[in-house]
Write a protein that holds these residues in place. Structure first.
Motif, PDB file in Angstrom:
ATOM      1  N   LEU A 155      -2.840   5.651 -22.917  1.00 47.13           N
ATOM      2  CA  LEU A 155      -3.098   4.545 -23.830  1.00 47.13           C
ATOM      3  C   LEU A 155      -4.339   4.870 -24.638  1.00 47.13           C
ATOM      4  O   LEU A 155      -5.364   5.261 -24.075  1.00 47.13           O
ATOM      5  CB  LEU A 155      -3.284   3.251 -23.034  1.00 47.13           C
ATOM      6  N   VAL A 156      -4.250   4.706 -25.955  1.00 45.95           N
ATOM      7  CA  VAL A 156      -5.331   5.148 -26.823  1.00 45.95           C
ATOM      8  C   VAL A 156      -5.564   4.149 -27.957  1.00 45.95           C
ATOM      9  O   VAL A 156      -4.637   3.501 -28.427  1.00 45.95           O
ATOM     10  CB  VAL A 156      -5.017   6.559 -27.388  1.00 45.95           C
ATOM     11  N   TYR A 157      -6.833   4.001 -28.327  1.00 48.71           N
ATOM     12  CA  TYR A 157      -7.232   3.238 -29.521  1.00 48.71           C
ATOM     13  C   TYR A 157      -7.598   4.266 -30.584  1.00 48.71           C
ATOM     14  O   TYR A 157      -8.343   5.204 -30.315  1.00 48.71           O
ATOM     15  CB  TYR A 157      -8.442   2.347 -29.226  1.00 48.71           C
ATOM     16  N   ALA A 190     -16.807   3.516 -23.461  1.00 46.28           N
ATOM     17  CA  ALA A 190     -17.556   4.005 -24.604  1.00 46.28           C
ATOM     18  C   ALA A 190     -19.066   3.926 -24.418  1.00 46.28           C
ATOM     19  O   ALA A 190     -19.792   4.706 -24.995  1.00 46.28           O
ATOM     20  CB  ALA A 190     -17.167   3.212 -25.848  1.00 46.28           C
ATOM     21  N   ALA A 191     -19.542   2.988 -23.638  1.00 48.06           N
ATOM     22  CA  ALA A 191     -20.982   2.767 -23.592  1.00 48.06           C
ATOM     23  C   ALA A 191     -21.529   2.753 -22.173  1.00 48.06           C
ATOM     24  O   ALA A 191     -22.291   1.883 -21.802  1.00 48.06           O
ATOM     25  CB  ALA A 191     -21.309   1.448 -24.285  1.00 48.06           C
ATOM     26  N   ILE A 237      -2.077   9.066 -40.346  1.00 46.06           N
ATOM     27  CA  ILE A 237      -3.385   8.462 -40.138  1.00 46.06           C
ATOM     28  C   ILE A 237      -4.367   9.615 -39.982  1.00 46.06           C
ATOM     29  O   ILE A 237      -4.248  10.417 -39.056  1.00 46.06           O
ATOM     30  CB  ILE A 237      -3.395   7.544 -38.916  1.00 46.06           C
ATOM     31  N   LEU A 238      -5.282   9.710 -40.919  1.00 45.13           N
ATOM     32  CA  LEU A 238      -6.271  10.778 -40.929  1.00 45.13           C
ATOM     33  C   LEU A 238      -7.525  10.291 -40.209  1.00 45.13           C
ATOM     34  O   LEU A 238      -8.070   9.233 -40.541  1.00 45.13           O
ATOM     35  CB  LEU A 238      -6.602  11.172 -42.366  1.00 45.13           C
ATOM     36  N   ILE A 239      -7.967  11.054 -39.217  1.00 41.87           N
ATOM     37  CA  ILE A 239      -9.165  10.705 -38.469  1.00 41.87           C
ATOM     38  C   ILE A 239     -10.295  11.558 -39.023  1.00 41.87           C
ATOM     39  O   ILE A 239     -10.305  12.776 -38.857  1.00 41.87           O
ATOM     40  CB  ILE A 239      -8.975  10.937 -36.961  1.00 41.87           C
ATOM     41  N   ARG A 262     -12.681   6.864 -35.065  1.00 40.67           N
ATOM     42  CA  ARG A 262     -12.777   7.197 -33.647  1.00 40.67           C
ATOM     43  C   ARG A 262     -11.423   7.200 -32.954  1.00 40.67           C
ATOM     44  O   ARG A 262     -10.464   6.584 -33.405  1.00 40.67           O
ATOM     45  CB  ARG A 262     -13.739   6.276 -32.931  1.00 40.67           C
ATOM     46  N   VAL A 263     -11.427   7.889 -31.824  1.00 41.00           N
ATOM     47  CA  VAL A 263     -10.313   7.908 -30.890  1.00 41.00           C
ATOM     48  C   VAL A 263     -10.913   7.563 -29.538  1.00 41.00           C
ATOM     49  O   VAL A 263     -11.893   8.173 -29.123  1.00 41.00           O
ATOM     50  CB  VAL A 263      -9.648   9.299 -30.823  1.00 41.00           C
ATOM     51  N   GLN A 264     -10.343   6.581 -28.862  1.00 40.54           N
ATOM     52  CA  GLN A 264     -10.881   6.148 -27.577  1.00 40.54           C
ATOM     53  C   GLN A 264      -9.731   5.944 -26.601  1.00 40.54           C
ATOM     54  O   GLN A 264      -8.778   5.228 -26.897  1.00 40.54           O
ATOM     55  CB  GLN A 264     -11.652   4.852 -27.761  1.00 40.54           C
TER      56      GLN A 264
END
Length: 150
Positions: A75-77, A130-131, A101-103, A108-110
């Motif tokens: 699963l990815v954001y 992430a933090a 979709i160009l990153i 970001r990819v999370q």
């Protein structure tokens, strides 16, 4: 001067492991596919629909991270921008198009769950992955997973 906004956000599952190709210029490009699902009712019956999205990045650091972590089913954001490429195939008169979709830097990819199925099938809160503070999580966060109601 006109102002525009080109931003795309997705949460979905990776359809395959990342594919990395080497360019003639010496750089690299990573390609991913992400599936998003939706369901709705039509005449009282549930209809499920899956939409597939192509993702592309040329960022070396991100490509390194994706090679280590981007595995089918995770699963990815993803945050990026839409880009449509146009080209001609040899022997054909008409143009072909591909929207991706160009990153790019600033996007970001999370990953929203732990690798190898250690996430128990549930998404981890984005802020947790992430933090994470240096030296481990504060005492109050160590039992966070036990408080999730699902």
């Amino acid at each position: 001067m006109a102002f525009g906004l080109n931003r795309c956000e997705l949460i979905g599952r990776l359809g395959a492991d990342v594919t990395v190709n080497h360019l003639a210029s010496g750089g690299r490009v990573a390609n991913l596919s992400v599936a998003t699902d939706e369901s709705y009712l039509r005449n009282g019956e549930r209809v499920d629909r899956t939409e597939w999205h192509r993702l592309v990045t040329f960022q070396d650091g991100l490509i390194d991270m994706l090679e280590k972590n981007a595995r089918k089913g995770r699963l990815v954001y993803v945050e990026g921008k839409l880009q449509t490429r146009r080209w001609k195939k040899d022997g054909e008169d008409s143009d072909r198009f591909s929207t991706e979709i160009l990153i790019v830097p600033g996007c970001r990819v999370q990953f929203l769950e732990r690798p190898n199925g250690n996430g128990g099938g549930h998404a981890a809160p984005p802020a947790q992955e992430a933090a994470a503070p240096q030296g481990g999580a504060p005492e109050s966060m160590q039992d966070f997973d036990d408080d999730i109601p699902f």
